[in-house]
Design a protein around this motif. Structure first.
Motif, PDB file in Angstrom:
ATOM      1  N   SER A 249       0.593  -1.000   0.369  1.00  0.00           N
ATOM      2  CA  SER A 249       0.326   0.292  -0.359  1.00  0.00           C
ATOM      3  C   SER A 249       0.687   1.004   0.080  1.00  0.00           C
ATOM      4  O   SER A 249       0.748   2.148  -0.766  1.00  0.00           O
ATOM      5  N   LEU A 250       1.822   1.480   0.681  1.00  0.00           N
ATOM      6  CA  LEU A 250       2.747   2.911   0.684  1.00  0.00           C
ATOM      7  C   LEU A 250       3.438   2.633  -0.794  1.00  0.00           C
ATOM      8  O   LEU A 250       3.265   3.918  -0.912  1.00  0.00           O
ATOM      9  N   ALA A 251       4.038   1.055  -1.025  1.00  0.00           N
ATOM     10  CA  ALA A 251       4.792   2.009  -2.349  1.00  0.00           C
ATOM     11  C   ALA A 251       3.753   2.124  -3.576  1.00  0.00           C
ATOM     12  O   ALA A 251       3.533   2.772  -4.382  1.00  0.00           O
ATOM     13  N   THR A 252       2.365   1.136  -3.385  1.00  0.00           N
ATOM     14  CA  THR A 252       1.546   2.317  -4.111  1.00  0.00           C
ATOM     15  C   THR A 252       1.293   3.584  -3.742  1.00  0.00           C
ATOM     16  O   THR A 252       0.968   4.972  -5.095  1.00  0.00           O
ATOM     17  N   VAL A 253       0.491   4.000  -2.904  1.00  0.00           N
ATOM     18  CA  VAL A 253       0.789   5.554  -2.594  1.00  0.00           C
ATOM     19  C   VAL A 253       2.030   6.927  -2.939  1.00  0.00           C
ATOM     20  O   VAL A 253       1.973   7.330  -3.646  1.00  0.00           O
ATOM     21  N   VAL A 254       2.642   6.192  -2.999  1.00  0.00           N
ATOM     22  CA  VAL A 254       3.840   6.786  -3.828  1.00  0.00           C
ATOM     23  C   VAL A 254       3.498   6.911  -5.213  1.00  0.00           C
ATOM     24  O   VAL A 254       3.907   7.796  -5.515  1.00  0.00           O
ATOM     25  N   GLU A 255       3.560   5.505  -5.638  1.00  0.00           N
ATOM     26  CA  GLU A 255       4.130   5.439  -7.262  1.00  0.00           C
ATOM     27  C   GLU A 255       2.805   6.921  -7.452  1.00  0.00           C
ATOM     28  O   GLU A 255       3.199   6.541  -8.358  1.00  0.00           O
ATOM     29  N   LEU A 256       1.595   6.640  -7.054  1.00  0.00           N
ATOM     30  CA  LEU A 256       0.079   7.313  -7.096  1.00  0.00           C
ATOM     31  C   LEU A 256       0.515   8.681  -6.929  1.00  0.00           C
ATOM     32  O   LEU A 256       0.941   9.468  -8.204  1.00  0.00           O
ATOM     33  N   VAL A 257       1.236   8.681  -6.466  1.00  0.00           N
ATOM     34  CA  VAL A 257       1.328  10.691  -5.772  1.00  0.00           C
ATOM     35  C   VAL A 257       2.650  11.692  -6.965  1.00  0.00           C
ATOM     36  O   VAL A 257       2.705  12.439  -7.410  1.00  0.00           O
ATOM     37  N   ASN A 258       3.612   9.513  -6.984  1.00  0.00           N
ATOM     38  CA  ASN A 258       4.710  10.504  -8.078  1.00  0.00           C
ATOM     39  C   ASN A 258       4.036  10.506  -9.601  1.00  0.00           C
ATOM     40  O   ASN A 258       5.108  10.828 -10.169  1.00  0.00           O
ATOM     41  N   THR A 259       2.843  10.325  -9.590  1.00  0.00           N
ATOM     42  CA  THR A 259       2.472  10.645 -11.487  1.00  0.00           C
ATOM     43  C   THR A 259       1.503  12.111 -11.173  1.00  0.00           C
ATOM     44  O   THR A 259       1.489  12.621 -12.340  1.00  0.00           O
ATOM     45  N   SER A 260       2.074  12.577 -10.102  1.00  0.00           N
ATOM     46  CA  SER A 260       1.260  13.692 -10.229  1.00  0.00           C
ATOM     47  C   SER A 260       2.388  15.150 -10.507  1.00  0.00           C
ATOM     48  O   SER A 260       3.287  15.097 -10.154  1.00  0.00           O
TER      49      SER A 260
ATOM     50  N   LEU B 173      -4.298   5.121 -16.596  1.00  0.00           N
ATOM     51  CA  LEU B 173      -4.731   4.772 -15.274  1.00  0.00           C
ATOM     52  C   LEU B 173      -5.068   3.129 -15.267  1.00  0.00           C
ATOM     53  O   LEU B 173      -4.386   2.551 -14.336  1.00  0.00           O
ATOM     54  N   GLN B 174      -4.883   2.575 -16.685  1.00  0.00           N
ATOM     55  CA  GLN B 174      -5.534   0.741 -16.595  1.00  0.00           C
ATOM     56  C   GLN B 174      -3.483   0.431 -16.421  1.00  0.00           C
ATOM     57  O   GLN B 174      -3.275  -0.513 -15.352  1.00  0.00           O
ATOM     58  N   ALA B 175      -2.544   1.101 -16.587  1.00  0.00           N
ATOM     59  CA  ALA B 175      -1.128   0.559 -16.303  1.00  0.00           C
ATOM     60  C   ALA B 175      -1.040   1.110 -14.878  1.00  0.00           C
ATOM     61  O   ALA B 175      -0.793  -0.365 -14.683  1.00  0.00           O
ATOM     62  N   PHE B 176      -1.202   1.583 -14.427  1.00  0.00           N
ATOM     63  CA  PHE B 176      -1.322   2.124 -13.005  1.00  0.00           C
ATOM     64  C   PHE B 176      -2.096   0.875 -12.131  1.00  0.00           C
ATOM     65  O   PHE B 176      -1.004   0.261 -11.135  1.00  0.00           O
ATOM     66  N   VAL B 177      -2.830   0.698 -12.367  1.00  0.00           N
ATOM     67  CA  VAL B 177      -3.761  -0.474 -12.001  1.00  0.00           C
ATOM     68  C   VAL B 177      -3.086  -1.974 -12.325  1.00  0.00           C
ATOM     69  O   VAL B 177      -3.014  -2.859 -11.392  1.00  0.00           O
ATOM     70  N   GLU B 178      -2.826  -2.049 -13.237  1.00  0.00           N
ATOM     71  CA  GLU B 178      -2.569  -3.133 -13.761  1.00  0.00           C
ATOM     72  C   GLU B 178      -0.808  -3.015 -12.600  1.00  0.00           C
ATOM     73  O   GLU B 178      -0.152  -4.446 -12.368  1.00  0.00           O
TER      74      GLU B 178
ATOM     75  N   SER C 297      -6.442  -4.905  -6.735  1.00  0.00           N
ATOM     76  CA  SER C 297      -7.654  -5.854  -7.474  1.00  0.00           C
ATOM     77  C   SER C 297      -9.134  -5.407  -7.127  1.00  0.00           C
ATOM     78  O   SER C 297      -9.046  -4.412  -7.347  1.00  0.00           O
ATOM     79  N   GLY C 298     -10.648  -6.529  -7.804  1.00  0.00           N
ATOM     80  CA  GLY C 298     -11.639  -6.037  -7.756  1.00  0.00           C
ATOM     81  C   GLY C 298     -11.901  -4.567  -9.332  1.00  0.00           C
ATOM     82  O   GLY C 298     -13.211  -3.684  -8.524  1.00  0.00           O
ATOM     83  N   VAL C 299     -10.727  -4.763  -9.743  1.00  0.00           N
ATOM     84  CA  VAL C 299     -11.221  -2.983 -10.826  1.00  0.00           C
ATOM     85  C   VAL C 299     -11.565  -3.892 -11.746  1.00  0.00           C
ATOM     86  O   VAL C 299     -10.810  -4.925 -12.686  1.00  0.00           O
ATOM     87  N   SER C 300     -12.841  -3.164 -12.319  1.00  0.00           N
ATOM     88  CA  SER C 300     -13.681  -2.777 -13.309  1.00  0.00           C
ATOM     89  C   SER C 300     -13.487  -2.332 -14.314  1.00  0.00           C
ATOM     90  O   SER C 300     -11.941  -1.693 -14.674  1.00  0.00           O
TER      91      SER C 300
END
Length: 182
Positions: free
Chosen positions: A10-21, A36-41, A46-49
């Protein structure tokens, strides 16, 4: 502080997300649904439609809230910012096993949007970090031309660059050259 698998992810995810800004000094890393799809992948969320333009807008808003947590001038400000984000997120803890991962906790509601999913799981990870008195682990790169964020997971809390291979190496080479000129 030892970090469990869920928290590290989760921490790696939030870091990667913030660094897209663009707020971190780069280009918009979530300029469209393909990114966005590439980030999700890449983060194996999980569980993303099917993703929509609304998902993109909501995730960008969550991203900026997380950026404000990382760049807060003090812990009380970080706490207020994170509490405001979590207050707008449906949090429904449940135990789960999937994709070969051992039993762990998901905090997002079963029918959550991508933004709620990210806000809940990453927000709770940041909340645990703050509760443990580890706010100083939320950092911004010390390189003068870099504003990327990271979580310092080192035992002695000594990490100062977002990436030792890029910013760290570049700054060490610059310091070496400056010493050689002197």
């Amino acid at each position: 502080m030892p970090f469990g698998h869920d928290m590290v992810h989760s921490l790696a995810t939030v870091v990667e997300l913030v660094n897209t800004s663009p707020s971190t000094g780069g280009d918009e890393g979530l300029s469209g649904l393909a990114e966005l799809q590439a980030f999700v992948e890449s983060r194996k969320i999980s569980g993303v439609s099917t993703l929509t333009a609304r998902d993109l807008g909501q995730v960008r808003m969550v991203r900026e809230a997380f950026h404000r947590v990382f760049t807060a001038p003090d812990q009380p400000t970080a706490v207020r910012t994170l509490n405001a984000l979590l207050a707008e997120t449906r949090i429904t803890p449940r135990l789960t096993e999937h994709d070969g991962h051992p039993l762990h906790v998901h905090y997002f509601a079963a029918d959550a949007t991508l933004a709620e999913h990210v806000a809940a799981d990453c927000g709770v990870a940041l909340a645990h970090l703050l509760v443990e008195g580890e706010a100083e682990r939320l950092r911004t790169c010390s390189a003068p031309d870099c504003d990327r964020v990271f979580v310092d997971e080192s035992r002695n809390r000594s990490r100062v660059y977002c990436d030792s291979r890029t910013c760290g190496n570049r700054m060490h080479v610059a310091a070496y050259r400056a010493r050689r000129r002197a």
